[in-house]
Design an enzyme around this catalytic site. Structure first.
Site, PDB file in Angstrom:
ATOM      1  N   GLU A 128      52.079  80.994  31.136  1.00  0.00           N
ATOM      2  CA  GLU A 128      51.528  80.233  32.268  1.00  0.00           C
ATOM      3  C   GLU A 128      50.090  79.851  31.977  1.00  0.00           C
ATOM      4  OE1 GLU A 128      52.096  82.409  35.915  1.00  0.00           O
ATOM      5  OE2 GLU A 128      54.252  82.521  35.644  1.00  0.00           O
ATOM      6  N   ARG A 175      58.834  87.578  37.316  1.00  0.00           N
ATOM      7  CA  ARG A 175      57.948  87.252  36.192  1.00  0.00           C
ATOM      8  C   ARG A 175      58.794  86.529  35.152  1.00  0.00           C
ATOM      9  NH1 ARG A 175      54.318  87.961  39.151  1.00  0.00           N
ATOM     10  NH2 ARG A 175      52.622  89.494  39.037  1.00  0.00           N
ATOM     11  N   HIS A 216      53.759  78.996  39.968  1.00  0.00           N
ATOM     12  CA  HIS A 216      53.449  80.371  40.391  1.00  0.00           C
ATOM     13  C   HIS A 216      52.648  80.372  41.694  1.00  0.00           C
ATOM     14  CE1 HIS A 216      52.833  84.731  38.822  1.00  0.00           C
ATOM     15  NE2 HIS A 216      52.953  84.707  40.143  1.00  0.00           N
TER      16      HIS A 216
END
Ligand code: NAD
Length: 313
Positions: free
Chosen positions: A260, A231, A279
């Site tokens: 994000e 993360r 991601h």
């Protein structure tokens, strides 16, 4: 209990895939997928088991019968873990579902840096033919923070390159030969200093938030590369940008970011020593098939095999 309630936030195509995969594994179980929030909240009133893409805490007030929430993700940092535990609602993850694609992507990042593929691509975009030298992953040192499903799969793939593997675990005595040397959290500095590549594959928790900062990046050094598939918040983002800009650290491969989508004005977009992916390391055409296997195993544990919440994975 033969009903699984999917949150309305799961897309229709994902729900269809999951339903199809579960139909084989759990033929007697109905998978209900309300399309709107109102319909979902209505169904929640008598639901015992929810399969969820997102589960905000306020939903608990509408769910008096709830026993089990199965997250459709490996990380559950955004789930109300304390509130669920207080209500004795089990929370299970898809830990393991992403390990193959993420581990393969990690190897891709390592090879891209080692073989100078970034340089090749930058030259290609400018129609430049200029020969340069690549390195070898063979016998390089890889430090891994978090030896769960992803970290362990990476060690197996890295064995093909006879990499020297250093691990950081909360309890290093449980290494069981997965890495060559295993350290506790206080060994992170040594691992940074000795690693050519440092992989972050741990969950985001109070302990891991900001785990890698200015000092760790300095120790990783100008020839070292940080790989973050965990993360974004595990790394101090300002320290990372600065370390990359001033070549305190050699490079970074980043799939995850503190914010994000990564904001358009982030300096990370333009740094030539960064590989940046949106991601997507966990994506795979086999995702739902693997997810269904885990959901089915948890369901059987809880409702067919006389197991308890403590037996869930
Ligand atoms: P996992 O639960 O199997 O493994 C996580 C490991 O980290 C566990 O062994 C745990 O003991 C260890 N850990 C926890 N705190 C630690 C600490 N302070 N120091 C060292 N180790 C610690 O999970 P996984 O499937 O391997 O995934 C790991 C993380 O990667 C997830 O939590 C998620 O945040 C992230 N992830 C990202 C993607 C992606 O697409 N980029 C996909 C899947 C998972």
């Amino acid at each position: 209990m033969n009903r699984l309630l999917l949150t309305h936030t799961v897309s229709r195509s994902a729900a269809d895939e999951l339903r199809e995969a579960l139909a084989e594994a759990l033929p007697a179980v109905t998978v209900e997928h309300p399309r709107t929030e109102d319909a979902f909240r209505e169904s929640l009133r008598d639901a015992e088991a929810v399969v969820s893409a997102r589960f905000p805490e306020e939903l608990l007030d509408d769910a008096p019968e709830l026993e089990w929430v199965q997250a459709l993700s490996a990380g559950v940092d955004s789930y109300p873990r304390d509130a669920l535990a207080e209500r004795d609602v089990a929370l299970t993850t898809l830990s393991g579902v992403h390990s193959e694609p993420v581990a393969e992507q990690v190897v891709g990042y390592l090879l891209a840096f080692e073989r100078g593929l970034l340089t090749g691509m930058h030259q290609q975009h400018r129609t430049v033919w200029e020969r340069y030298s690549g390195g070898e992953l063979m016998k390089k040192t890889l430090g891994i923070v978090g030896l769960g499903a992803i970290g362990t799969r990476v060690t197996e793939l890295a064995d093909a390159f006879e990499m020297n593997l250093l691990g950081v675990k909360r309890d290093p005595s449980t290494n069981h030969g997965v890495v060559d040397e295993c350290f506790g959290p206080d060994g992170l500095a040594e691992v940074c200093e000795r690693s050519d590549y440092l992989l972050l594959a741990c969950p985001l928790t109070d302990e891991t938030r900001g785990l890698v900062g200015r000092e760790e990046l300095r120790l990783l050094g100008e020839d070292g590369v940080l790989v973050n598939v965990a993360r974004g918040e595990v790394v101090d983002q300002d320290a990372l940008v600065s370390a990359l800009q001033y070549h305190v650290v050699g490079g970074a491969a980043l799939d995850v970011f503190a914010t994000e989508p990564l904001p358009a004005d982030s300096p990370l977009w333009d740094l030539s020593n960064v590989i940046l992916t949106p991601h997507m390391a966990g994506s795979s055409p086999k995702y739902m098939e693997r997810a269904a296997t885990i959901v089915a195993a948890n369901y059987r544990t809880l409702y067919e095999n006389g197991g308890t919440k403590a037996h869930l994975r």
